[in-house]
Design a protein around this motif. Sequence first.
Motif, PDB file in Angstrom:
ATOM      1  N   SER A  92      32.433  35.418  30.195  1.00  0.00           N
ATOM      2  CA  SER A  92      32.422  35.693  28.762  1.00  0.00           C
ATOM      3  C   SER A  92      31.245  35.095  28.017  1.00  0.00           C
ATOM      4  O   SER A  92      30.823  35.626  26.995  1.00  0.00           O
ATOM      5  CB  SER A  92      33.727  35.186  28.130  1.00  0.00           C
ATOM      6  OG  SER A  92      33.822  33.784  28.302  1.00  0.00           O
ATOM      7  N   TYR A  93      30.700  33.998  28.491  1.00  0.00           N
ATOM      8  CA  TYR A  93      29.698  33.278  27.696  1.00  0.00           C
ATOM      9  C   TYR A  93      28.269  33.673  28.032  1.00  0.00           C
ATOM     10  O   TYR A  93      27.403  33.719  27.164  1.00  0.00           O
ATOM     11  CB  TYR A  93      29.889  31.776  27.899  1.00  0.00           C
ATOM     12  CG  TYR A  93      28.991  30.926  27.038  1.00  0.00           C
ATOM     13  CD1 TYR A  93      27.959  30.183  27.612  1.00  0.00           C
ATOM     14  CD2 TYR A  93      29.175  30.840  25.665  1.00  0.00           C
ATOM     15  CE1 TYR A  93      27.136  29.394  26.833  1.00  0.00           C
ATOM     16  CE2 TYR A  93      28.357  30.053  24.883  1.00  0.00           C
ATOM     17  CZ  TYR A  93      27.338  29.329  25.471  1.00  0.00           C
ATOM     18  OH  TYR A  93      26.521  28.551  24.695  1.00  0.00           O
ATOM     19  N   TYR A  94      27.995  33.946  29.297  1.00  0.00           N
ATOM     20  CA  TYR A  94      26.629  34.168  29.732  1.00  0.00           C
ATOM     21  C   TYR A  94      26.300  35.653  29.855  1.00  0.00           C
ATOM     22  O   TYR A  94      27.093  36.433  30.346  1.00  0.00           O
ATOM     23  CB  TYR A  94      26.379  33.504  31.080  1.00  0.00           C
ATOM     24  CG  TYR A  94      26.612  32.017  31.055  1.00  0.00           C
ATOM     25  CD1 TYR A  94      27.719  31.461  31.681  1.00  0.00           C
ATOM     26  CD2 TYR A  94      25.738  31.168  30.384  1.00  0.00           C
ATOM     27  CE1 TYR A  94      27.946  30.101  31.648  1.00  0.00           C
ATOM     28  CE2 TYR A  94      25.950  29.808  30.347  1.00  0.00           C
ATOM     29  CZ  TYR A  94      27.055  29.276  30.982  1.00  0.00           C
ATOM     30  OH  TYR A  94      27.275  27.940  30.946  1.00  0.00           O
ATOM     31  N   MET A  95      25.097  36.017  29.434  1.00  0.00           N
ATOM     32  CA  MET A  95      24.626  37.378  29.617  1.00  0.00           C
ATOM     33  C   MET A  95      24.159  37.597  31.039  1.00  0.00           C
ATOM     34  O   MET A  95      24.375  38.653  31.630  1.00  0.00           O
ATOM     35  CB  MET A  95      23.483  37.677  28.643  1.00  0.00           C
ATOM     36  CG  MET A  95      22.851  39.042  28.830  1.00  0.00           C
ATOM     37  SD  MET A  95      24.045  40.369  28.509  1.00  0.00           S
ATOM     38  CE  MET A  95      24.169  40.221  26.738  1.00  0.00           C
ATOM     39  N   GLY A  96      23.503  36.586  31.586  1.00  0.00           N
ATOM     40  CA  GLY A  96      22.966  36.751  32.924  1.00  0.00           C
ATOM     41  C   GLY A  96      23.037  35.473  33.732  1.00  0.00           C
ATOM     42  O   GLY A  96      22.962  34.369  33.193  1.00  0.00           O
ATOM     43  N   LEU A  97      23.184  35.643  35.024  1.00  0.00           N
ATOM     44  CA  LEU A  97      23.194  34.543  35.979  1.00  0.00           C
ATOM     45  C   LEU A  97      22.187  34.854  37.076  1.00  0.00           C
ATOM     46  O   LEU A  97      21.993  36.020  37.426  1.00  0.00           O
ATOM     47  CB  LEU A  97      24.582  34.396  36.602  1.00  0.00           C
ATOM     48  CG  LEU A  97      25.757  34.237  35.645  1.00  0.00           C
ATOM     49  CD1 LEU A  97      27.072  34.397  36.387  1.00  0.00           C
ATOM     50  CD2 LEU A  97      25.701  32.895  34.953  1.00  0.00           C
ATOM     51  N   GLY A  98      21.570  33.820  37.603  1.00  0.00           N
ATOM     52  CA  GLY A  98      20.570  34.091  38.626  1.00  0.00           C
ATOM     53  C   GLY A  98      20.427  32.974  39.624  1.00  0.00           C
ATOM     54  O   GLY A  98      20.814  31.832  39.372  1.00  0.00           O
TER      55      GLY A  98
ATOM     56  N   THR B 120      22.248  32.892  28.021  1.00  0.00           N
ATOM     57  CA  THR B 120      23.201  33.466  27.080  1.00  0.00           C
ATOM     58  C   THR B 120      22.742  34.774  26.467  1.00  0.00           C
ATOM     59  O   THR B 120      23.530  35.486  25.858  1.00  0.00           O
ATOM     60  CB  THR B 120      23.496  32.475  25.957  1.00  0.00           C
ATOM     61  OG1 THR B 120      22.265  32.121  25.331  1.00  0.00           O
ATOM     62  CG2 THR B 120      24.172  31.224  26.495  1.00  0.00           C
ATOM     63  N   SER B 121      21.443  35.117  26.630  1.00  0.00           N
ATOM     64  CA  SER B 121      20.951  36.296  25.925  1.00  0.00           C
ATOM     65  C   SER B 121      20.226  37.306  26.795  1.00  0.00           C
ATOM     66  O   SER B 121      19.948  38.421  26.347  1.00  0.00           O
ATOM     67  CB  SER B 121      20.020  35.873  24.792  1.00  0.00           C
ATOM     68  OG  SER B 121      18.922  35.148  25.315  1.00  0.00           O
ATOM     69  N   SER B 122      19.885  36.960  28.013  1.00  0.00           N
ATOM     70  CA  SER B 122      19.136  37.895  28.842  1.00  0.00           C
ATOM     71  C   SER B 122      19.451  37.653  30.304  1.00  0.00           C
ATOM     72  O   SER B 122      20.264  36.797  30.653  1.00  0.00           O
ATOM     73  CB  SER B 122      17.638  37.769  28.580  1.00  0.00           C
ATOM     74  OG  SER B 122      17.187  36.482  28.975  1.00  0.00           O
TER      75      SER B 122
END
Length: 125
Positions: free
Chosen positions: A31-37, A101-103
């Motif tokens: 729910s919180y993060y836009m992207g993970l890597g 959080t945004s990309s």
Amino acid sequence: QVQLVESGGGSVQAGGSLGLSCAAFGHTYSSYYMGLGWFRQAPGKEREGAGTIRRSGSTTYADSVKGRFTISRDNAKNILYLQMNNLQPEDTAMYYCAADTSSCSLDYPERYDYRGQGTQVTVSS
């Protein structure tokens, strides 16, 4: 406070497999993060992306790992994974997980809001 903690690194011979995990504390992946890597940095080289996964679940991989690495997440456990198969000596590096959080960029690891301390992966020939 947000904290990302990696685990699962180690040493393996070429052709072997390793699985990395990244546990998140403070916020939930789904729910919180836009992207993970997952990113990696070898001695004397710049940090590079290995794979990313968006909130939607879509994934992107670097050409160098495509077909060998798989990024996934378990929303219930709040853990990000990187399964690495057919490892080669050039995969030797410190591997980091990161959350933004945004990309969700594979090419710009510096844009991520949070990053773990890293776990070492060493592949011998």
